[in-house]
Write a protein that holds these residues in place. Structure first.
Motif, PDB file in Angstrom:
ATOM      1  N   PHE A  19      -9.229  15.682  33.787  1.00  0.00           N
ATOM      2  CA  PHE A  19      -9.207  16.368  35.078  1.00  0.00           C
ATOM      3  C   PHE A  19     -10.194  15.730  36.050  1.00  0.00           C
ATOM      4  O   PHE A  19      -9.860  15.445  37.206  1.00  0.00           O
ATOM      5  CB  PHE A  19      -9.543  17.847  34.873  1.00  0.00           C
ATOM      6  CG  PHE A  19      -9.448  18.677  36.112  1.00  0.00           C
ATOM      7  CD1 PHE A  19      -8.259  19.311  36.450  1.00  0.00           C
ATOM      8  CD2 PHE A  19     -10.532  18.819  36.969  1.00  0.00           C
ATOM      9  CE1 PHE A  19      -8.159  20.074  37.612  1.00  0.00           C
ATOM     10  CE2 PHE A  19     -10.445  19.573  38.126  1.00  0.00           C
ATOM     11  CZ  PHE A  19      -9.261  20.210  38.451  1.00  0.00           C
ATOM     12  N   THR A  20     -11.419  15.490  35.568  1.00  0.00           N
ATOM     13  CA  THR A  20     -12.446  14.902  36.435  1.00  0.00           C
ATOM     14  C   THR A  20     -12.070  13.493  36.857  1.00  0.00           C
ATOM     15  O   THR A  20     -12.193  13.131  38.032  1.00  0.00           O
ATOM     16  CB  THR A  20     -13.803  14.876  35.704  1.00  0.00           C
ATOM     17  OG1 THR A  20     -14.174  16.207  35.351  1.00  0.00           O
ATOM     18  CG2 THR A  20     -14.888  14.275  36.574  1.00  0.00           C
ATOM     19  N   SER A  21     -11.601  12.692  35.906  1.00  0.00           N
ATOM     20  CA  SER A  21     -11.306  11.289  36.184  1.00  0.00           C
ATOM     21  C   SER A  21     -10.118  11.112  37.116  1.00  0.00           C
ATOM     22  O   SER A  21     -10.103  10.179  37.926  1.00  0.00           O
ATOM     23  CB  SER A  21     -11.050  10.535  34.874  1.00  0.00           C
ATOM     24  OG  SER A  21     -12.183  10.566  34.043  1.00  0.00           O
ATOM     25  N   VAL A  22      -9.132  11.994  37.004  1.00  0.00           N
ATOM     26  CA  VAL A  22      -7.920  11.833  37.823  1.00  0.00           C
ATOM     27  C   VAL A  22      -8.056  12.563  39.157  1.00  0.00           C
ATOM     28  O   VAL A  22      -8.081  11.935  40.221  1.00  0.00           O
ATOM     29  CB  VAL A  22      -6.662  12.319  37.060  1.00  0.00           C
ATOM     30  CG1 VAL A  22      -5.425  12.228  37.966  1.00  0.00           C
ATOM     31  CG2 VAL A  22      -6.454  11.483  35.805  1.00  0.00           C
ATOM     32  N   ILE A  23      -8.148  13.871  39.130  1.00  0.00           N
ATOM     33  CA  ILE A  23      -8.094  14.649  40.369  1.00  0.00           C
ATOM     34  C   ILE A  23      -9.380  14.515  41.180  1.00  0.00           C
ATOM     35  O   ILE A  23      -9.352  14.211  42.384  1.00  0.00           O
ATOM     36  CB  ILE A  23      -7.791  16.126  40.057  1.00  0.00           C
ATOM     37  CG1 ILE A  23      -6.386  16.252  39.442  1.00  0.00           C
ATOM     38  CG2 ILE A  23      -7.884  16.971  41.338  1.00  0.00           C
ATOM     39  CD1 ILE A  23      -5.975  17.656  39.107  1.00  0.00           C
ATOM     40  N   THR A  24     -10.533  14.725  40.542  1.00  0.00           N
ATOM     41  CA  THR A  24     -11.798  14.664  41.276  1.00  0.00           C
ATOM     42  C   THR A  24     -12.076  13.263  41.791  1.00  0.00           C
ATOM     43  O   THR A  24     -12.446  13.076  42.950  1.00  0.00           O
ATOM     44  CB  THR A  24     -12.966  15.128  40.380  1.00  0.00           C
ATOM     45  OG1 THR A  24     -12.659  16.406  39.828  1.00  0.00           O
ATOM     46  CG2 THR A  24     -14.253  15.210  41.181  1.00  0.00           C
ATOM     47  N   GLN A  25     -11.874  12.276  40.934  1.00  0.00           N
ATOM     48  CA  GLN A  25     -12.141  10.900  41.361  1.00  0.00           C
ATOM     49  C   GLN A  25     -11.164  10.445  42.433  1.00  0.00           C
ATOM     50  O   GLN A  25     -11.549   9.735  43.366  1.00  0.00           O
ATOM     51  CB  GLN A  25     -12.090   9.955  40.164  1.00  0.00           C
ATOM     52  CG  GLN A  25     -12.470   8.519  40.508  1.00  0.00           C
ATOM     53  CD  GLN A  25     -12.700   7.677  39.267  1.00  0.00           C
ATOM     54  OE1 GLN A  25     -13.597   7.926  38.493  1.00  0.00           O
ATOM     55  NE2 GLN A  25     -11.866   6.672  39.083  1.00  0.00           N
ATOM     56  N   ALA A  26      -9.902  10.834  42.313  1.00  0.00           N
ATOM     57  CA  ALA A  26      -8.916  10.452  43.329  1.00  0.00           C
ATOM     58  C   ALA A  26      -9.297  11.022  44.691  1.00  0.00           C
ATOM     59  O   ALA A  26      -9.195  10.335  45.714  1.00  0.00           O
ATOM     60  CB  ALA A  26      -7.526  10.938  42.923  1.00  0.00           C
TER      61      ALA A  26
END
Length: 253
Positions: free
Chosen positions: A68-75
């Motif tokens: 979740f952090t790597s995909v949505i937050t980072q994007a």
């Protein structure tokens, strides 16, 4: 290397201060789901099976939180940098785009480590889940290795260039990868066609690598090979997207 760490420190200062609430929820939801599915919604099962379930779900929620952090937050972070023209600043400096991506990704490593510590501590005090020091050290390395393809998915999603598109694409990636990869429920209870797809997903490859180490103290190299194939494929997609967007931007100017 000195310039890279300076850039990472700068990114950490501006990104963490900007997204404190986002980081809080990235930690909160995996902890909440772990309590929910190991203490509240628990099926009747033998004691040995329950211990395995509580350990499995701890690993699954760590992976889900990292995903979740790597995909949505980072994007969304990369999108804000694009709309605030920070990526243009990177483009005009000697810093390469890949080093910029790596620097942003490095900022999220402490977040993932905090998630591992929080869930490991919760699992220990709530369900008496206990791993040895060696088990934890190798498991942490496996999970951090798994954040590489997760972060690449975040980079790809960030090319949506709009908040609504990014959140839509992020959800369309995160939840199917989590459910299909067996992070929420075991693949064994799903239809055979879901199992055949799920076993090939990067989330399931990482889950299999993690659980195989915890229970048998063996590294499953077939899972490492599967994750490496995902990394190579995602690198190819990012290179194509960079060239495509660079070509479109040159046409506009």
């Amino acid at each position: 290397m000195k310039n890279f760490w300076f850039q990472t420190k700068m990114n950490a200062t501006r990104l963490i201060k900007r997204d404190v609430k986002t980081f809080f929820f990235a930690l909160f939801f995996p902890l909440f789901f772990y309590i929910l599915y190991t203490r509240i919604f628990v099926f009747d099962m033998p004691e040995d099976a329950l211990v395995i379930w509580q350990t499995d779900y701890m690993i699954s929620m760590i992976l889900f939180g990292s995903l979740f952090t790597s995909v949505i937050t980072q994007a969304n972070t990369l999108l804000e940098d694009y709309t605030n023209h920070f990526q243009l600043f990177v483009h005009l400096t000697p810093t390469s785009k890949w080093r910029y991506f790596l620097s942003v990704n490095a900022v999220y490593i402490p977040i993932n480590l905090a998630l591992i510590v929080a869930l490991g501590t919760l699992a220990y005090f709530v369900n008496d889940v206990s791993l040895s020091v060696i088990q934890w050290l190798v498991l942490v390395c496996i999970i951090l290795f798994g954040t590489v393809p997760f972060s690449m998915l975040g980079v790809i999603v960030s090319y949506g260039r709009k908040t609504t598109i990014i959140n839509l694409l992020g959800n369309l990636l995160v939840f199917p990868l989590a459910i299909g990869g067996g992070l929420w429920w075991p693949l064994e209870i799903m239809p055979s066609w879901v199992v055949s797809i799920g076993e090939r997903l990067v989330t399931n490859q990482l889950l299999t690598l993690s659980t195989n180490w915890v229970y048998s103290s063996e590294i499953r190299f077939s899972s490492i090979a599967g994750i490496m194939l995902w990394i190579l494929g995602l690198v190819t997609v990012i290179i194509v997207l960079q060239k495509l967007f660079k070509y479109r931007e040159s046409e506009v100017t």
